[in-house]
Design a protein around this motif. Structure first.
Motif, PDB file in Angstrom:
ATOM      1  N   ILE A   1     -11.546  29.192 -26.010  1.00 50.03           N
ATOM      2  CA  ILE A   1     -12.602  28.904 -24.858  1.00 50.03           C
ATOM      3  C   ILE A   1     -12.850  27.503 -24.705  1.00 50.03           C
ATOM      4  CG2 ILE A   1     -14.624  30.492 -26.056  1.00 50.03           C
ATOM      5  CD1 ILE A   1     -15.381  27.553 -27.691  1.00 50.03           C
TER       6      ILE A   1
ATOM      7  N   GLU B   1     -31.867  39.418 -27.813  1.00 46.30           N
ATOM      8  CA  GLU B   1     -30.164  39.664 -28.165  1.00 46.30           C
ATOM      9  C   GLU B   1     -29.742  39.301 -26.355  1.00 46.30           C
ATOM     10  OE1 GLU B   1     -27.172  40.851 -29.081  1.00 46.30           O
ATOM     11  OE2 GLU B   1     -28.431  40.404 -31.281  1.00 46.30           O
TER      12      GLU B   1
ATOM     13  N   ARG C   1     -23.587  35.168 -22.871  1.00 43.85           N
ATOM     14  CA  ARG C   1     -22.739  35.067 -23.238  1.00 43.85           C
ATOM     15  C   ARG C   1     -21.161  35.653 -22.066  1.00 43.85           C
ATOM     16  NH1 ARG C   1     -23.639  38.615 -27.221  1.00 43.85           N
ATOM     17  NH2 ARG C   1     -24.256  40.398 -25.983  1.00 43.85           N
ATOM     18  N   THR C   2     -22.042  36.318 -20.922  1.00 45.34           N
ATOM     19  CA  THR C   2     -21.288  36.724 -19.700  1.00 45.34           C
ATOM     20  C   THR C   2     -21.474  36.230 -18.551  1.00 45.34           C
ATOM     21  OG1 THR C   2     -23.747  38.044 -18.774  1.00 45.34           O
ATOM     22  CG2 THR C   2     -22.293  39.036 -20.434  1.00 45.34           C
TER      23      THR C   2
ATOM     24  N   LEU D   1     -28.829  35.835 -25.173  1.00 43.88           N
ATOM     25  CA  LEU D   1     -27.588  35.975 -25.931  1.00 43.88           C
ATOM     26  C   LEU D   1     -26.880  36.657 -24.627  1.00 43.88           C
ATOM     27  CD1 LEU D   1     -27.670  36.101 -29.698  1.00 43.88           C
ATOM     28  CD2 LEU D   1     -28.006  34.085 -28.641  1.00 43.88           C
ATOM     29  N   TRP D   2     -26.905  37.843 -24.373  1.00 48.14           N
ATOM     30  CA  TRP D   2     -26.548  38.837 -23.405  1.00 48.14           C
ATOM     31  C   TRP D   2     -25.980  38.177 -21.860  1.00 48.14           C
ATOM     32  CZ3 TRP D   2     -26.320  40.009 -18.198  1.00 48.14           C
ATOM     33  CH2 TRP D   2     -25.335  41.261 -18.067  1.00 48.14           C
TER      34      TRP D   2
END
Length: 109
Positions: A84, A24, A31-32, A27-28
């Protein structure tokens, strides 16, 4: 995913606390688009997460995870979403384009 990850109780050496939380955290960051130093403290120390990420990269854990997930490819990972991928403004009907029109060049000749 669990059999392909490092940090299981049966692995030699110190095992990671929580593989799910670690994934996670990765992925954070993805993602950011933030640097590792901006990782929220809820995921743990950013440097520890980054070093563990580098260890997994060197051990090809992510390649094994991808291979395990793509044994029966359904091409979901290749889907492109319009949220996107943005069209260039010339493709949206904005003013501009060629200054000399091809039809005008034929009329002059």
């Amino acid at each position: 995913m669990a059999p392909h990850c490092h940090g299981k109780p049966g692995d030699p050496g110190r095992s990671g606390g929580d593989n799910r939380l670690f994934v996670e955290a990765i992925l954070w960051v993805v993602r950011t688009g933030s640097p590792w130093r901006d990782l929220p403290t809820g995921f743990g120390n950013w440097n520890t997460v980054f070093r563990r990420y580098r260890d997994w990269v060197k051990a090809d854990v992510f390649k094994r995870l991808f291979d395990a997930c793509s044994e029966e490819p359904d091409m979901e990972y290749a889907m492109v979403d319009a949220t996107i991928v943005k069209v260039h403004r010339h493709g949206q009907g904005a003013k501009g384009g060629l200054a000399a029109r091809p039809s005008a060049a034929r009329k002059v000749a």
